[in-house]
Design an enzyme around this catalytic site. Structure first.
Site, PDB file in Angstrom:
ATOM      1  N   GLN A 127       0.919  -1.428   0.046  1.00  0.00           N
ATOM      2  CA  GLN A 127      -0.119   0.029   0.039  1.00  0.00           C
ATOM      3  C   GLN A 127       0.962   1.504  -0.056  1.00  0.00           C
ATOM      4  O   GLN A 127       0.529   2.288  -0.668  1.00  0.00           O
ATOM      5  CB  GLN A 127      -1.010   0.095   1.200  1.00  0.00           C
ATOM      6  CG  GLN A 127      -2.328  -0.357   0.713  1.00  0.00           C
ATOM      7  CD  GLN A 127      -3.240  -0.541   1.806  1.00  0.00           C
ATOM      8  OE1 GLN A 127      -3.055  -0.135   3.144  1.00  0.00           O
ATOM      9  NE2 GLN A 127      -4.414  -0.898   1.734  1.00  0.00           N
ATOM     10  N   ASP A 130       1.717   2.476  -3.476  1.00  0.00           N
ATOM     11  CA  ASP A 130       0.905   2.519  -4.574  1.00  0.00           C
ATOM     12  C   ASP A 130       0.677   3.878  -5.160  1.00  0.00           C
ATOM     13  O   ASP A 130      -0.118   4.769  -4.919  1.00  0.00           O
ATOM     14  CB  ASP A 130      -0.595   2.110  -3.795  1.00  0.00           C
ATOM     15  CG  ASP A 130      -1.673   2.246  -4.898  1.00  0.00           C
ATOM     16  OD1 ASP A 130      -1.657   2.391  -6.247  1.00  0.00           O
ATOM     17  OD2 ASP A 130      -2.916   1.596  -4.448  1.00  0.00           O
TER      18      ASP A 130
HETATM   19  P1  NAD Z   1      -9.691   2.719 -11.978  1.00  0.00           P
HETATM   20  O1  NAD Z   1      -8.792   4.153 -12.283  1.00  0.00           O
HETATM   21  O2  NAD Z   1      -9.287   1.524 -12.777  1.00  0.00           O
HETATM   22  O3  NAD Z   1     -11.205   3.195 -12.359  1.00  0.00           O
HETATM   23  C1  NAD Z   1     -11.832   4.321 -11.787  1.00  0.00           C
HETATM   24  C2  NAD Z   1     -13.330   4.094 -11.471  1.00  0.00           C
HETATM   25  O4  NAD Z   1     -14.073   3.784 -12.890  1.00  0.00           O
HETATM   26  C3  NAD Z   1     -13.671   2.575 -10.852  1.00  0.00           C
HETATM   27  O5  NAD Z   1     -14.202   2.840  -9.602  1.00  0.00           O
HETATM   28  C4  NAD Z   1     -14.354   1.851 -11.813  1.00  0.00           C
HETATM   29  O6  NAD Z   1     -15.211   0.901 -11.198  1.00  0.00           O
HETATM   30  C5  NAD Z   1     -14.997   2.872 -12.505  1.00  0.00           C
HETATM   31  N1  NAD Z   1     -15.735   2.194 -13.755  1.00  0.00           N
HETATM   32  C6  NAD Z   1     -15.095   1.544 -14.824  1.00  0.00           C
HETATM   33  N2  NAD Z   1     -15.970   1.376 -15.647  1.00  0.00           N
HETATM   34  C7  NAD Z   1     -17.002   2.314 -15.479  1.00  0.00           C
HETATM   35  C8  NAD Z   1     -18.400   2.324 -16.016  1.00  0.00           C
HETATM   36  N3  NAD Z   1     -18.698   2.030 -17.261  1.00  0.00           N
HETATM   37  N4  NAD Z   1     -19.342   3.393 -15.643  1.00  0.00           N
HETATM   38  C9  NAD Z   1     -18.990   3.863 -14.391  1.00  0.00           C
HETATM   39  N5  NAD Z   1     -17.869   3.751 -13.568  1.00  0.00           N
HETATM   40  C10 NAD Z   1     -16.925   2.859 -14.126  1.00  0.00           C
HETATM   41  O7  NAD Z   1      -9.714   2.477 -10.563  1.00  0.00           O
HETATM   42  P2  NAD Z   1      -9.084   2.846  -9.140  1.00  0.00           P
HETATM   43  O8  NAD Z   1      -9.568   3.981  -8.848  1.00  0.00           O
HETATM   44  O9  NAD Z   1      -7.634   2.727  -9.489  1.00  0.00           O
HETATM   45  O10 NAD Z   1      -9.454   1.880  -8.228  1.00  0.00           O
HETATM   46  C11 NAD Z   1     -10.483   1.016  -8.473  1.00  0.00           C
HETATM   47  C12 NAD Z   1     -10.743  -0.081  -7.157  1.00  0.00           C
HETATM   48  O11 NAD Z   1      -9.477  -0.457  -6.711  1.00  0.00           O
HETATM   49  C13 NAD Z   1     -11.252   0.515  -6.108  1.00  0.00           C
HETATM   50  O12 NAD Z   1     -12.200  -0.513  -5.215  1.00  0.00           O
HETATM   51  C14 NAD Z   1     -10.312   0.938  -5.156  1.00  0.00           C
HETATM   52  O13 NAD Z   1     -10.657   1.119  -3.775  1.00  0.00           O
HETATM   53  C15 NAD Z   1      -9.597  -0.227  -5.307  1.00  0.00           C
HETATM   54  N6  NAD Z   1      -8.003  -0.061  -4.791  1.00  0.00           N
HETATM   55  C16 NAD Z   1      -7.711  -0.636  -3.840  1.00  0.00           C
HETATM   56  C17 NAD Z   1      -6.355  -0.453  -3.378  1.00  0.00           C
HETATM   57  C18 NAD Z   1      -5.648  -1.292  -2.450  1.00  0.00           C
HETATM   58  O14 NAD Z   1      -6.453  -2.350  -1.735  1.00  0.00           O
HETATM   59  N7  NAD Z   1      -4.490  -1.129  -1.987  1.00  0.00           N
HETATM   60  C19 NAD Z   1      -5.688   0.634  -3.853  1.00  0.00           C
HETATM   61  C20 NAD Z   1      -6.361   1.505  -4.717  1.00  0.00           C
HETATM   62  C21 NAD Z   1      -7.470   1.045  -5.141  1.00  0.00           C
END
Ligand code: NAD
Length: 381
Positions: A127, A130
């Protein structure tokens, strides 16, 4: 072990890969750090700051490259820089391995070991490394500031002697890391916020920030993979989302779009008709410009106006907040580097569950399976 930080050369880039605070930590791990003169200047870090943190400062870029054990960068170095590194050196940065895998081929010729910050697995142990989340946090915040700046209205509800000013309405599409930060920032500025995402878990997070979550019946289809990321939806499911979005876009002042599907084109969420249905003076900030955009009309890195609606698709918002973006990125990189240093020497353990998956090239080969498969697919096309 010599860690080298160069001045970033990409246009508009103001971040630096390591800030003095991280240099201190790396020096404490018995690594030596050499920084190109002026590398931190756009992120408000002077050569003196680096020297005081224990780094050597040099203006000889070519010598820095040829003597580096590890080159730490924000953006992928130029092919020419790869060729100046000595055989077996390590490169760490946002290398865009899934978007432009072929651009890393020069790393093979020099047996470079390359680590892409984008590939660091999002597991609990990693984490602190990240960098995607760090930069998404900065982007989500800045998108709201950009939207507020372009909007010919104020954000908060104001009750004045001259009457009431209603709050701005903000719609956020995609409630991942950037989207949630955009929601929180817009709320702090006093806007009324609604958000949409296809992942079920997003609903609770959106509501906990005081925003409304827009729900659409997608017929119970699978919207996320085992890792919690959104999957690419069918055209029919996307269309249901688009109708709901178009309906809400009409009444909102700012629409911030952040939706992405890893390794795919960004989903098209805001159609030309939806934009034409919006009020003049509204603003769209599309953060998905680098992967094709969420708005049909947005042009990467440009600001245009259609029927009085401003559409802007900035490609590198973190570079516009270079002090904090560098600080966060630098901490992520230093945390990753600490896995590669043992007793002040470079020690690459490819069996480590963070180091191995983040590696793109090693000993003259593409070792990351996803990147190798992408390259094979383009070669046979
Ligand atoms: P991302 O940048 O890949 O996508 C951004 C958002 O766009 C996401 O929430 C996704 O669900 C949404 N999306 C995709 N297609 C869509 C559609 N057709 N309509 C509406 N929304 C749509 O994602 P991100 O922000 O990098 O992170 C996504 C997930 O990963 C989240 O659940 C986040 O909490 C999780 N995450 C976990 C960790 C960890 O555990 N260390 C760290 C970062 C993120």
């Amino acid at each position: 072990m010599k860690i080298v930080v160069l001045r970033e050369t990409e246009g508009g880039e103001a971040r630096v890969a390591l800030v003095p605070e991280s240099v201190k930590k790396l020096v404490a791990l018995k690594a030596s750090v050499v920084v190109e003169s002026g590398a931190g200047i756009n992120a408000a870090r002077s050569d003196d700051d680096y020297a005081q943190a224990g780094a050597e400062v040099s203006s000889d870029r070519a010598a820095l490259l040829s003597s580096a054990d590890v080159l730490v960068a924000v953006n992928r170095p130029e092919a020419e820089d790869f060729s100046r590194l000595r055989k077996g050196a390590v490169v760490i940065g946002f290398l865009r391995p899934l978007d432009e895998p072929a651009a890393l081929e020069p790393a093979l010729a020099h047996d470079l070991t390359t680590f892409a910050m984008e590939l660091i697995p999002r597991i609990t142990r990693a984490q602190a490394m990240d960098a995607l989340s760090s930069m998404a946090t900065v982007s989500g915040y800045k998108a709201v500031i950009v939207g507020a700046e372009r909007l010919p209205r104020m954000f908060p509800l104001l009750m004045t002697a001259a009457g009431t000013v209603p709050p701005a309405k903000v719609l956020v599409l995609g409630a991942g890391v950037a989207g949630l930060q955009a929601i929180a920032t817009a709320r702090r500025l006093g806007a009324v916020v609604a958000a949409y995402d296809v992942r079920a878990a997003a609903g609770e997070q959106v509501r906990s920030l005081g925003a409304k979550f827009l729900e659409v019946d997608l017929g119970g289809i699978k919207t996320e993979d085992a890792g919690g990321y959104a999957v690419e939806l069918s055209e029919e499911a996307l269309e249901r989302g688009r109708q709901l979005i178009a309906e809400h876009a009409r009444t909102n002042d700012v629409v911030i779009t952040t939706a992405q599907v890893p390794g795919k084109r960004a989903p098209l969420l805001l159609t030309e008709n939806a934009v034409r249905g919006m009020k003049p003076g509204s603003v769209i900030v599309d953060l998905a410009g680098s992967t094709g955009g969420n708005c049909a009309l947005s042009k990467p890195d440009e600001t245009i106006e259609v029927n009085g609606v401003v559409i802007t698709a900035p490609l590198n918002l973190p570079a516009t907040v270079p002090v904090h973006a560098s600080q966060l990125y630098s901490r992520n990189v230093a945390a990753f580097l600490s896995l590669l240093i043992k007793d002040g020497e470079l020690n690459i353990d490819m069996t480590d569950d963070v180091v191995g998956p983040s590696c793109v090239t090693h000993q003259g080969q593409f070792v990351n399976q996803r990147v190798a498969a992408l390259l094979e697919a383009t070669a046979t096309r």
